[in-house]
Scaffold this motif. Structure first.
Motif, PDB file in Angstrom:
ATOM      1  N   THR A  79     -37.497 -69.552 -62.163  1.00  0.00           N
ATOM      2  CA  THR A  79     -36.821 -70.446 -62.910  1.00  0.00           C
ATOM      3  C   THR A  79     -37.400 -70.585 -64.177  1.00  0.00           C
ATOM      4  OG1 THR A  79     -35.837 -71.958 -61.172  1.00  0.00           O
ATOM      5  CG2 THR A  79     -35.403 -72.513 -63.452  1.00  0.00           C
ATOM      6  N   TYR A  80     -38.819 -71.094 -64.187  1.00  0.00           N
ATOM      7  CA  TYR A  80     -39.513 -71.194 -65.428  1.00  0.00           C
ATOM      8  C   TYR A  80     -39.533 -69.953 -66.327  1.00  0.00           C
ATOM      9  CZ  TYR A  80     -43.666 -72.100 -68.215  1.00  0.00           C
ATOM     10  OH  TYR A  80     -44.498 -72.184 -69.223  1.00  0.00           O
ATOM     11  N   GLU A  81     -39.995 -68.818 -65.711  1.00  0.00           N
ATOM     12  CA  GLU A  81     -40.053 -67.586 -66.512  1.00  0.00           C
ATOM     13  C   GLU A  81     -38.738 -67.216 -67.225  1.00  0.00           C
ATOM     14  OE1 GLU A  81     -42.939 -66.033 -67.543  1.00  0.00           O
ATOM     15  OE2 GLU A  81     -44.279 -67.183 -66.130  1.00  0.00           O
ATOM     16  N   ALA A  82     -37.467 -67.386 -66.374  1.00  0.00           N
ATOM     17  CA  ALA A  82     -36.263 -67.033 -66.949  1.00  0.00           C
ATOM     18  C   ALA A  82     -35.639 -67.827 -67.953  1.00  0.00           C
ATOM     19  CB  ALA A  82     -35.259 -66.991 -65.435  1.00  0.00           C
ATOM     20  N   LEU A  83     -36.118 -69.020 -67.713  1.00  0.00           N
ATOM     21  CA  LEU A  83     -35.712 -70.234 -68.878  1.00  0.00           C
ATOM     22  C   LEU A  83     -36.378 -69.871 -70.255  1.00  0.00           C
ATOM     23  CD1 LEU A  83     -35.261 -73.347 -67.202  1.00  0.00           C
ATOM     24  CD2 LEU A  83     -33.475 -72.048 -68.071  1.00  0.00           C
ATOM     25  N   LYS A  84     -37.882 -69.597 -70.039  1.00  0.00           N
ATOM     26  CA  LYS A  84     -38.616 -69.476 -71.128  1.00  0.00           C
ATOM     27  C   LYS A  84     -37.991 -68.258 -71.989  1.00  0.00           C
ATOM     28  CE  LYS A  84     -42.971 -68.153 -70.404  1.00  0.00           C
ATOM     29  NZ  LYS A  84     -44.252 -68.253 -70.146  1.00  0.00           N
ATOM     30  N   PHE A  85     -37.663 -67.273 -71.130  1.00  0.00           N
ATOM     31  CA  PHE A  85     -37.338 -65.841 -71.746  1.00  0.00           C
ATOM     32  C   PHE A  85     -35.974 -65.875 -72.355  1.00  0.00           C
ATOM     33  CE2 PHE A  85     -35.016 -62.070 -71.082  1.00  0.00           C
ATOM     34  CZ  PHE A  85     -35.814 -60.976 -72.057  1.00  0.00           C
ATOM     35  N   SER A  86     -35.143 -66.707 -71.619  1.00  0.00           N
ATOM     36  CA  SER A  86     -33.633 -67.014 -72.319  1.00  0.00           C
ATOM     37  C   SER A  86     -33.818 -67.582 -73.500  1.00  0.00           C
ATOM     38  CB  SER A  86     -32.839 -67.516 -71.112  1.00  0.00           C
ATOM     39  OG  SER A  86     -32.792 -66.614 -69.807  1.00  0.00           O
ATOM     40  N   ILE A  87     -34.579 -68.823 -73.517  1.00  0.00           N
ATOM     41  CA  ILE A  87     -34.591 -69.709 -74.836  1.00  0.00           C
ATOM     42  C   ILE A  87     -35.112 -68.682 -75.982  1.00  0.00           C
ATOM     43  CG2 ILE A  87     -35.662 -71.652 -75.789  1.00  0.00           C
ATOM     44  CD1 ILE A  87     -35.555 -72.912 -73.076  1.00  0.00           C
ATOM     45  N   ASN A  88     -36.231 -68.096 -75.578  1.00  0.00           N
ATOM     46  CA  ASN A  88     -36.840 -67.414 -76.887  1.00  0.00           C
ATOM     47  C   ASN A  88     -35.595 -66.189 -77.257  1.00  0.00           C
ATOM     48  OD1 ASN A  88     -39.387 -68.303 -77.258  1.00  0.00           O
ATOM     49  ND2 ASN A  88     -39.907 -67.791 -75.392  1.00  0.00           N
ATOM     50  N   GLU A  89     -34.970 -65.589 -76.411  1.00  0.00           N
ATOM     51  CA  GLU A  89     -34.122 -64.539 -76.734  1.00  0.00           C
ATOM     52  C   GLU A  89     -32.858 -65.128 -77.520  1.00  0.00           C
ATOM     53  OE1 GLU A  89     -33.879 -60.918 -75.986  1.00  0.00           O
ATOM     54  OE2 GLU A  89     -36.179 -61.544 -76.017  1.00  0.00           O
ATOM     55  N   VAL A 104     -40.135 -75.146 -76.049  1.00  0.00           N
ATOM     56  CA  VAL A 104     -39.708 -74.119 -75.249  1.00  0.00           C
ATOM     57  C   VAL A 104     -40.254 -74.355 -73.897  1.00  0.00           C
ATOM     58  CG1 VAL A 104     -39.667 -71.848 -74.802  1.00  0.00           C
ATOM     59  CG2 VAL A 104     -39.230 -72.626 -77.129  1.00  0.00           C
ATOM     60  N   HIS A 105     -41.483 -74.428 -73.980  1.00  0.00           N
ATOM     61  CA  HIS A 105     -42.378 -74.464 -72.501  1.00  0.00           C
ATOM     62  C   HIS A 105     -42.134 -75.801 -71.938  1.00  0.00           C
ATOM     63  CE1 HIS A 105     -45.484 -71.908 -74.662  1.00  0.00           C
ATOM     64  NE2 HIS A 105     -44.510 -70.979 -74.221  1.00  0.00           N
ATOM     65  N   ALA A 106     -41.803 -77.155 -72.530  1.00  0.00           N
ATOM     66  CA  ALA A 106     -41.343 -78.344 -71.819  1.00  0.00           C
ATOM     67  C   ALA A 106     -40.025 -78.013 -71.380  1.00  0.00           C
ATOM     68  CB  ALA A 106     -41.599 -79.381 -73.102  1.00  0.00           C
ATOM     69  N   VAL A 107     -39.109 -77.519 -72.063  1.00  0.00           N
ATOM     70  CA  VAL A 107     -37.606 -77.455 -71.488  1.00  0.00           C
ATOM     71  C   VAL A 107     -37.747 -76.611 -70.376  1.00  0.00           C
ATOM     72  CG1 VAL A 107     -35.292 -76.720 -72.000  1.00  0.00           C
ATOM     73  CG2 VAL A 107     -36.454 -77.831 -73.921  1.00  0.00           C
ATOM     74  N   ALA A 108     -38.227 -75.235 -70.502  1.00  0.00           N
ATOM     75  CA  ALA A 108     -38.360 -74.383 -69.187  1.00  0.00           C
ATOM     76  C   ALA A 108     -38.786 -74.876 -68.217  1.00  0.00           C
ATOM     77  CB  ALA A 108     -39.224 -73.219 -69.785  1.00  0.00           C
ATOM     78  N   SER A 109     -40.078 -75.778 -68.303  1.00  0.00           N
ATOM     79  CA  SER A 109     -40.859 -76.196 -66.959  1.00  0.00           C
ATOM     80  C   SER A 109     -39.873 -77.789 -66.542  1.00  0.00           C
ATOM     81  CB  SER A 109     -42.330 -76.850 -67.431  1.00  0.00           C
ATOM     82  OG  SER A 109     -42.058 -77.966 -68.699  1.00  0.00           O
ATOM     83  N   LEU A 114     -36.569 -79.512 -61.980  1.00  0.00           N
ATOM     84  CA  LEU A 114     -35.591 -80.028 -61.439  1.00  0.00           C
ATOM     85  C   LEU A 114     -35.086 -79.280 -60.169  1.00  0.00           C
ATOM     86  CD1 LEU A 114     -33.237 -81.075 -64.352  1.00  0.00           C
ATOM     87  CD2 LEU A 114     -34.656 -82.728 -62.889  1.00  0.00           C
ATOM     88  N   VAL A 115     -35.130 -77.804 -60.192  1.00  0.00           N
ATOM     89  CA  VAL A 115     -34.680 -76.928 -59.170  1.00  0.00           C
ATOM     90  C   VAL A 115     -35.696 -77.180 -58.037  1.00  0.00           C
ATOM     91  CG1 VAL A 115     -34.429 -74.625 -58.574  1.00  0.00           C
ATOM     92  CG2 VAL A 115     -33.752 -75.415 -60.641  1.00  0.00           C
ATOM     93  N   SER A 116     -36.989 -77.118 -58.431  1.00  0.00           N
ATOM     94  CA  SER A 116     -38.091 -77.345 -57.430  1.00  0.00           C
ATOM     95  C   SER A 116     -38.209 -78.590 -56.571  1.00  0.00           C
ATOM     96  CB  SER A 116     -39.354 -77.039 -58.031  1.00  0.00           C
ATOM     97  OG  SER A 116     -40.286 -77.396 -57.337  1.00  0.00           O
ATOM     98  N   CYS A 117     -37.948 -79.650 -57.342  1.00  0.00           N
ATOM     99  CA  CYS A 117     -37.824 -80.807 -56.655  1.00  0.00           C
ATOM    100  C   CYS A 117     -36.641 -81.103 -55.387  1.00  0.00           C
ATOM    101  CB  CYS A 117     -37.556 -81.919 -57.791  1.00  0.00           C
ATOM    102  SG  CYS A 117     -39.045 -82.390 -58.572  1.00  0.00           S
TER     103      CYS A 117
END
Length: 355
Positions: A79-89, A104-109, A114-117
């Protein structure tokens, strides 16, 4: 984004979680016991000295957390890598919208956490209750004993989700922007020393990543310790019978399954107020030094293993593509269907063509 597939990232995150859990789990057990409301009664004698029982059974509950942490960590990094990539794109380079990379890193993490928890909470509740069980007597499995306790009321296993998310969101929000910045800074310095050559060595990247993660993680852990104390109290209380539900018969040895905070449905603010009233401000920072210490080791190993695993898989994939000589062959000088071939010079007319 890297050339890794989602499966690569998932496997790298799962491998990192498995490695770290086995190595630093005893420190996590000590931290849980220190933060427990019953630390003084369970692990201190009349003279105020620490009982040997504090250091017994340091791997209690490790089975449940390893089984769940593997998919939880895989879900986090995917999820972190996907969100980081999506936000930058989503934000073009020349766009008037400017979003700093730390944001970007704060939002992605945060989204990944939330998914991990959601996956991790039941195992975390079981783990912390298992860590507090007395190690005396014959027990085949502390995790199994705790699981049997929650069988009648499985909804209690998710009672600490809000507290876990409330701790992990600010923790990751502080750690990952600092981690990404430090990693980029150290990588750039290393590249400058190498004359601008990229850092392709897996071991070297792992060391840089581990160092960056250790520094960022220790600071974030210290700052978020009060939330961690509240989370620990709420999760330990989920195993108690003090919420109006029918409890199990009380055993001879003290157990957190029968001894939690009075009223385990209390909110985090109420629990924080009680800690302040009873133990003062220092109570909210109980175990802060130990937590910062094991987070330094844990984060360094965790993200170091993740980064090295991810780059190992990426490097193997790249080398496999480069090793495909058929795809790498230069076909520009090969003529197909143009001009005569050698067969035209050597093949003679058939007998029926001599006429």
């Amino acid at each position: 984004m890297s050339n890794n597939t989602g499966l690569d990232i998932w496997f790298a995150g799962a491998f990192a979680a498995f490695t770290v859990d086995l190595l630093v789990y005893p420190l996590d057990t000590l931290k849980t016991r220190l933060q427990s409301q019953h630390f003084e009664t369970l692990y201190k004698d009349a003279a105020g000295k620490t009982k040997p029982s504090l250091f017994r059974g340091l791997y209690q509950g490790v089975g449940s957390i390893i089984l769940i942490t593997i998919p939880s960590s895989g879900a986090f990094f995917t999820t972190y890598e996907a969100l980081k990539f999506s936000i930058n794109e989503a934000i073009p380079p020349n766009s008037t919208i400017f979003l700093p990379q730390p944001a970007v890193h704060a939002v992605a993490s945060g989204g990944a956490e939330l998914v991990s928890c959601a996956v991790l909470t039941p195992a975390e509740v079981m783990k912390q209750n298992a860590q507090m069980l007395s190690s005396r007597g014959k027990r085949r499995s502390t995790s199994l004993e705790v699981f049997r306790h929650f069988q009648k009321h499985p909804s209690r296993l998710w009672r600490g989700y809000t507290a876990l998310a409330a701790r992990n969101l600010p923790f990751t929000g502080l750690q990952f922007p600092a981690f990404e910045y430090l990693k980029g800074y150290f990588l750039k310095r290393r590249m400058d020393r190498n004359g601008g050559k990229p850092i392709d060595g897996i071991g070297e990247r792992a060391v840089i990543t581990a160092t960056s993660a250790a520094i960022a993680g220790s600071g974030a852990a210290w700052i978020t310790t009060p939330i961690d104390v509240i989370k620990t109290r709420i999760m330990l209380a989920a195993g108690s019978g003090d919420d109006g539900l029918k409890s199990e018969p009380k055993p001879k040895s003290p157990s957190l399954l029968q001894a939690g905070i009075q009223g385990s449905r209390k909110s985090g603010l109420v629990v924080a107020r009680e800690v302040l009233n009873v133990e003062g401000f220092r109570g909210l920072f109980r175990g802060a030094l130990l937590r910062a210490g094991w987070t330094t080791i844990g984060s360094g190993l965790y993200l170091g293993c993740y980064e090295s695993g991810r780059h190992y898989l990426e490097k193997n994939r790249r080398e496999a593509r480069e090793g495909d000589h058929l795809m790498q062959r230069d076909w520009s000088n090969v003529k197909v269907g143009i001009g005569g071939s050698r067969s035209h010079d050597v093949v003679k007319k058939s007998a029926w063509q001599d006429d």
